[in-house]
Design an enzyme around this catalytic site. Structure first.
Site, PDB file in Angstrom:
ATOM      1  CG  ASP A 482      -2.097   0.439   1.586  1.00  0.00           C
ATOM      2  OD1 ASP A 482      -2.157   1.294   0.320  1.00  0.00           O
ATOM      3  OD2 ASP A 482      -3.496   0.108   1.809  1.00  0.00           O
ATOM      4  CG  ASP A 552      -9.926   1.507  -1.300  1.00  0.00           C
ATOM      5  OD1 ASP A 552      -9.001   0.850  -0.995  1.00  0.00           O
ATOM      6  OD2 ASP A 552      -9.405   2.678   0.381  1.00  0.00           O
TER       7      ASP A 552
HETATM    8  C1  GLA Z   1      -5.937   1.745   2.454  1.00  0.00           C
HETATM    9  C2  GLA Z   1      -6.468   0.964   1.780  1.00  0.00           C
HETATM   10  C3  GLA Z   1      -7.166  -0.355   2.184  1.00  0.00           C
HETATM   11  C4  GLA Z   1      -6.729  -0.899   3.086  1.00  0.00           C
HETATM   12  C5  GLA Z   1      -6.253   0.179   4.493  1.00  0.00           C
HETATM   13  C6  GLA Z   1      -5.734  -0.457   5.602  1.00  0.00           C
HETATM   14  O1  GLA Z   1      -6.589   2.743   2.386  1.00  0.00           O
HETATM   15  O2  GLA Z   1      -6.954   0.895  -0.062  1.00  0.00           O
HETATM   16  O3  GLA Z   1      -7.799  -1.496   1.202  1.00  0.00           O
HETATM   17  O4  GLA Z   1      -5.764  -1.800   3.255  1.00  0.00           O
HETATM   18  O5  GLA Z   1      -5.371   1.136   3.568  1.00  0.00           O
HETATM   19  O6  GLA Z   1      -5.219   1.174   5.957  1.00  0.00           O
END
Ligand code: GLA
Length: 742
Positions: A482, A552
């Protein structure tokens, strides 16, 4: 040449088939023809021709790019294009392949440098060329000073995708500063009806397709954020007035770069249209000592006469065969479970084991623990950077959970965000100097975190060691990687003020090097690129990551629109989508489990729902959908995608069709978003089938209209079409068509 630059160049050269490199795909390079006398260069592949030559002044100029020309066709020799008034310097607006800033150029330069004596004039002329194994490299040099540029060209034989990049080398005996550098400038055939399509968006709404006419002036697409960005993606398509989804010309391209980038599309004073793509000149400067060089990213460009559908099918094929890890045969995406939306930061050994047992029951193949497993990470306020297992949550480390996951027949995967740190972390307390910052200035936080300066050798080595230990010490077969904030105060105080802006290039080079080295050490490891959703999806990162997290936003309807935009540029082979809870956490929309599955089954399928809230019937339905998915996933991920009815602009319905490469299987997904006009629900005409082959129709979910035949020829399904019985808002159906033996 700096080491990291060298690595990136090798990856590219390897891709072209010339030099052994990293992560190199298969496939052949297309034919390169050189007319030595006229100094004209031709690349032919996949139904496209790209030609350019040396003009009367010794500069490189485009000649033609479009549908394949016939062998033996002769093009007019390249000559500089003049304006319509003597007040313009004659060379101002020619369609240059790679122009230096200088000599009266008024269109976008591909390269701008400054010399220690204040001179900023650069006039690049042809010196020599070399053509070997389908790779063409041209050497250019400034008319006066020893600034050397090499331009690399190759075309993929199957898809006709042209790859272009440049390297500038300083042999002046003193430093030079590169203020601006592109990978390539691409010039379009003259026409006054161009449309520019591009992808823009924001968190939760990535990959929105935009289209605008190309008019006099420039239109800039860019990221200034240090990362690819949600706001704009480095892909463009230029089409003509009459171009549609399945017909008409489209010139398209994407930059393989995961840092700040810019694509400048301009119409010059005489109506010429140029697209220049490369490093973002915003805050850019890269000083080169004598003997040093700087390589640009790679620009990947293609042409289709079959509309946006044809363009994306060509590009998807190229990504499968030349870009993605294990190309030309990228691995199929396993069905994944991710606990993020189920537990958020509240991860524990017992809780994860309970979810894993349930996930295994529905046929999940890879179980992933998301954020919250490490350090003092109970919220997004602390712990980031401390890559040690939280012993309160996992008293015996990750071992027992991983063992259980493996016994259940699943692989184990883990979330990491290596490039970031919370100020409230042991790592930051020990190394406050490791972040990107300007001394004595504020360190702006986003999501309570700062960006580690991965351009630093010590940070690179620390992250490699930590990640290597993590993967080696546990049976981890997948990392969700990420990147949850954009850059601010982009300083690098440990190097001199004249070196600091190398950060923009050195950071990304080290990111690629880190990913490549981890993969080399752990050949089984697969990686997903995520950046708060789809903030880092580009052809640079996709060479090193099997899959990307598109958004997301897991609402299945919003996702159809996001997927439609994404698919214009990027392959379903890498696209992940999850089935999550209803109402959705982003927009509170309520949808059926089937609808959610059918939306998520169009790429790599994941489940992200809280399985603790499911009843027996949900498990039974999910198990059946996962079984169905496994039967069609090769077609969905590796087949040809037809966007039959687009969900964009609030359309009442939408449909996609995936056809396997051998045309023996096709999968139709059909959605009704609004039933207001139900009486007008039309048939869906399929595409891409073999007309004479008989296909049997089988519903995966939902039904065809009464009296629909259970088998018919490809010609029937494409001509007469298929009427789907959908009623009510947010309803979905899916069908598989299997070719019967002749
Ligand atoms: C980001 C990612 C999510 C999740 C969060 C965890 O927002 O896009 O899918 O993994 O971080 O903190």
């Amino acid at each position: 040449m700096t080491g990291t630059n060298e690595t990136r160049r090798k990856v590219f050269l390897g891709l072209l088939g010339g030099v052994a490199g990293l992560a190199v795909g298969g496939g052949a390079a297309a034919r390169v023809l050189v007319d030595h006398e006229a100094k004209v260069f031709w690349l032919d592949g996949g139904g496209a021709t790209y030609t350019f030559g040396v003009n009367e002044l010794g500069q490189l100029q485009s000649l033609y790019w479009g549908a394949a020309l016939a062998a033996g066709d002769k093009l007019l020799p390249p000559v500089t294009v003049e304006g319509n008034s003597s007040n313009e310097v004659p060379i101002a607006i020619s369609p240059y392949e790679f122009a230096g800033f200088g000599g009266g150029l008024t269109t976008e330069p591909a390269l701008k440098v400054r010399f220690p004596d204040g001179v900023r004039d650069l006039d690049l002329r042809y010196v020599s060329h070399e053509s070997r194994d389908g790779r063409l490299v041209l050497q250019l040099k400034d008319v006066k000073r020893a600034v050397h540029v090499s331009l690399a060209y190759a075309m993929d034989e199957a898809s006709g995708i042209l790859t272009r990049s440049a390297t500038v080398e300083n042999r002046t005996g003193n430093w030079i500063q590169v203020d601006q550098m592109a990978a390539a400038c691409l010039n379009l055939p003259y026409s006054d009806d161009y449309q520019l399509s591009f992808l823009s968006g924001r968190w939760g709404g990535e990959f929105m397709l935009q289209t605008r006419p190309v008019t006099p002036g420039a239109f800039v697409l860019e990221s200034r954020k240090g990362v690819t960005s949600h706001q704009a993606n480095p892909w463009i398509a230029l089409s003509r007035g009459g171009t549609g989804e399945e017909s008409g010309p489209v010139w398209f391209g994407a930059l393989g770069w995961s840092g700040s980038w810019r694509i400048n599309v301009e119409m010059d004073a005489m109506g010429g249209v140029h697209a220049t793509a490369g490093y973002n000149p915003f805050d850019f400067n890269h000083r080169l000592k004598h003997g040093e060089s700087l390589a640009s990213p790679v620009f990947h460009a293609g042409f289709s006469n079959e509309g946006f559908g044809g363009a994306s099918r060509i590009f998807h094929r190229y990504q499968r065969e030349r870009i993605l890890p294990h190309a030309p045969a990228p691995r199929l995406r396993p069905v994944l479970y991710n606990s993020w939306e189920a537990t958020f930061f509240d991860v524990t050994e017992a809780g994860q084991i309970a979810l894993a047992e349930k996930a295994a029951r529905i046929g999940v193949e890879r179980f992933v623990v998301d954020d919250g497993w490490f350090g003092a990470r109970n919220s997004d306020k602390a712990g980031l950077g401390d890559w040690v297992v939280n012993r309160k949550k996992f008293p015996n480390g990750l071992g027992p959970l991983i063992k259980r996951v493996n016994v259940l027949g699943m692989q184990f995967g883990l979330w990491v965000e290596p490039e970031m740190v919370n100020p409230d972390s042991d790592l930051y307390r020990a190394h406050p100097d490791w972040v990107i910052n300007f001394p004595g200035r504020q360190r702006s936080e986003a999501r309570n975190q700062l960006v580690l300066n991965l351009a630093r050798k010590d940070v690179y080595e620390y992250l490699l060691k930590k990640l290597d230990e993590l993967v080696a010490g546990n049976n981890i077969e997948y990392l969700k990687w990420d990147h949850n904030r954009t850059w601010s105060e982009p300083g690098w105080p440990e190097v001199g003020p004249d070196q600091q802006q190398r950060l923009y290039v050195d950071y990304v080079d080290n990111l690629y090097k880190l990913l490549a080295e981890l993969r080399r050490r752990h050949p089984k490891l697969e990686i997903e690129s995520c950046a708060s959703g789809g903030g880092r999806v580009d052809l640079g990162i996709m060479k090193l990551t099997e899959q990307v997290w598109t958004s997301d936003n897991t609402d299945p309807y919003d996702r159809l629109v996001i997927q439609d935009g994404y698919s214009h540029a990027y392959a379903p082979a890498a696209m992940m989508a999850w089935v999550t809870d209803s109402p959705n956490f982003v927009n509170k929309r309520v949808t059926s489990l089937e609808y959610r599955f059918l939306s998520a089954m169009q790429g790599g399928l994941g489940i992200g729902a809280n399985l603790n809230h499911w009843v027996e019937e949900d498990f039974a339905r999910a198990r059946r959908m996962v079984e169905e998915y496994k039967r069609i996933r090769a077609t969905v991920q590796l087949g040809s995608l037809y966007r039959l009815v687009s969900p964009r602009n609030g359309a009442q319905r939408s449909a996609t069709l995936s056809v396997s490469q051998d045309r023996r299987q096709a999968v139709l997904f059909a959605f009704l978003h609004s039933s207001m006009m139900r009486a007008a629900q039309p048939v869906i005409q399929l595409r891409g089938l073999a007309p004479d082959t008989v296909y049997a129709l089988r519903p995966i979910a939902g039904n065809a209209a009464p009296r629909t035949p259970s088998k018919a020829s490809g010609a029937y399904w494409m001509g007469n079409g298929l009427k789907v019985a959908l009623e009510g808002d947010f309803q979905a159906a899916a069908f598989v068509l299997e070719a019967l033996e002749a």
